[in-house]
Write a protein that holds these residues in place. Structure first.
Motif, PDB file in Angstrom:
ATOM      1  N   PRO A   7      -1.867  -5.468   0.051  1.00  0.00           N
ATOM      2  CA  PRO A   7      -1.263  -5.547   1.308  1.00  0.00           C
ATOM      3  C   PRO A   7      -0.691  -4.402   2.057  1.00  0.00           C
ATOM      4  O   PRO A   7      -0.375  -3.342   1.253  1.00  0.00           O
ATOM      5  CB  PRO A   7       0.147  -6.380   0.783  1.00  0.00           C
ATOM      6  N   GLY A   8      -0.911  -4.243   3.267  1.00  0.00           N
ATOM      7  CA  GLY A   8      -0.544  -2.939   3.968  1.00  0.00           C
ATOM      8  C   GLY A   8      -1.500  -2.153   4.299  1.00  0.00           C
ATOM      9  O   GLY A   8      -1.526  -1.186   5.006  1.00  0.00           O
ATOM     10  N   CYS A   9      -2.893  -2.527   4.075  1.00  0.00           N
ATOM     11  CA  CYS A   9      -3.900  -1.875   4.034  1.00  0.00           C
ATOM     12  C   CYS A   9      -4.483  -2.161   5.514  1.00  0.00           C
ATOM     13  O   CYS A   9      -4.575  -3.297   5.844  1.00  0.00           O
ATOM     14  CB  CYS A   9      -5.000  -1.703   3.008  1.00  0.00           C
ATOM     15  N   ALA A  51      -0.183   6.547  -6.793  1.00  0.00           N
ATOM     16  CA  ALA A  51      -1.412   7.257  -7.182  1.00  0.00           C
ATOM     17  C   ALA A  51      -1.671   8.495  -6.519  1.00  0.00           C
ATOM     18  O   ALA A  51      -2.469   9.114  -6.831  1.00  0.00           O
ATOM     19  CB  ALA A  51      -2.428   6.303  -6.428  1.00  0.00           C
ATOM     20  N   ASP A  52      -0.471   9.119  -5.762  1.00  0.00           N
ATOM     21  CA  ASP A  52      -0.362  10.446  -5.412  1.00  0.00           C
ATOM     22  C   ASP A  52      -1.319  10.519  -4.375  1.00  0.00           C
ATOM     23  O   ASP A  52      -2.167  11.625  -4.525  1.00  0.00           O
ATOM     24  CB  ASP A  52      -0.264  11.482  -6.551  1.00  0.00           C
ATOM     25  N   GLY A  95      -6.201   6.849   2.219  1.00  0.00           N
ATOM     26  CA  GLY A  95      -6.804   7.260   1.214  1.00  0.00           C
ATOM     27  C   GLY A  95      -6.712   6.064   0.114  1.00  0.00           C
ATOM     28  O   GLY A  95      -7.779   5.804  -0.591  1.00  0.00           O
ATOM     29  N   TYR A  96      -5.766   5.561  -0.265  1.00  0.00           N
ATOM     30  CA  TYR A  96      -5.415   4.465  -1.223  1.00  0.00           C
ATOM     31  C   TYR A  96      -6.099   3.031  -0.577  1.00  0.00           C
ATOM     32  O   TYR A  96      -7.017   2.533  -1.343  1.00  0.00           O
ATOM     33  CB  TYR A  96      -4.065   4.210  -1.314  1.00  0.00           C
ATOM     34  N   ALA A 122       0.860  -1.229   0.049  1.00  0.00           N
ATOM     35  CA  ALA A 122      -0.037  -0.061   0.157  1.00  0.00           C
ATOM     36  C   ALA A 122       0.885   1.283  -0.044  1.00  0.00           C
ATOM     37  O   ALA A 122       0.380   2.260  -0.721  1.00  0.00           O
ATOM     38  CB  ALA A 122      -0.958  -0.124   1.148  1.00  0.00           C
ATOM     39  N   THR A 123       1.963   1.286   0.712  1.00  0.00           N
ATOM     40  CA  THR A 123       2.812   2.360   0.710  1.00  0.00           C
ATOM     41  C   THR A 123       3.491   2.635  -0.875  1.00  0.00           C
ATOM     42  O   THR A 123       3.266   4.217  -0.988  1.00  0.00           O
ATOM     43  CB  THR A 123       4.046   2.287   1.536  1.00  0.00           C
ATOM     44  N   CYS A 124       3.649   1.904  -1.537  1.00  0.00           N
ATOM     45  CA  CYS A 124       4.092   2.183  -2.853  1.00  0.00           C
ATOM     46  C   CYS A 124       2.974   2.440  -3.591  1.00  0.00           C
ATOM     47  O   CYS A 124       3.266   3.318  -4.401  1.00  0.00           O
ATOM     48  CB  CYS A 124       4.945   1.079  -3.245  1.00  0.00           C
TER      49      CYS A 124
END
Length: 117
Positions: free
Chosen positions: A115-117, A100-101, A106-107, A93-95
């Protein structure tokens, strides 16, 4: 008068027809050559395409190409390169959020399974 005009049109049309027929007779040997050799030409093109595909595969298998693609990928990450390289994977998610800026929350709001959310 109308008949005279029609005769002139006919004469002009016949002259054009003769010119076209003469041109066709002139180019016929070239056309016949192409048609007589079309199977060989097609086989040659197929062999050429096969050879070119093999050359592309060979080039793609070189270390220089692999290095180029890795550098190209890093360039594509742009400002997110460091973030994506620090993440467990580019699917994290961080990448994804950086690319996605948007923020990570928000993502994740729209991509809960990432993964990571």
């Amino acid at each position: 008068e109308l008949l005279e005009g029609k005769k002139k049109d006919l004469a002009a049309t016949e002259k054009e027809k003769e010119a076209v027929e003469a041109y066709m007779k002139e180019i016929k040997p070239g056309c016949d050559f192409i048609m007589d050799n079309i199977a060989e030409r097609d086989a040659n093109r197929a062999a050429e395409v096969t050879g070119l595909r093999k050359a592309v595969d060979t080039l793609k298998g070189t270390p220089a190409y692999a290095k180029f693609k890795a550098e190209e990928h890093d360039e594509d990450l742009g400002d997110c390169e460091e973030i994506c390289k620090a993440a467990p994977s580019e699917a994290h998610a961080t990448c994804k959020a950086c690319l996605a800026d948007v923020s990570v929350p928000g993502y994740c709001a729209g991509h809960a399974g990432t993964p990571g959310c």
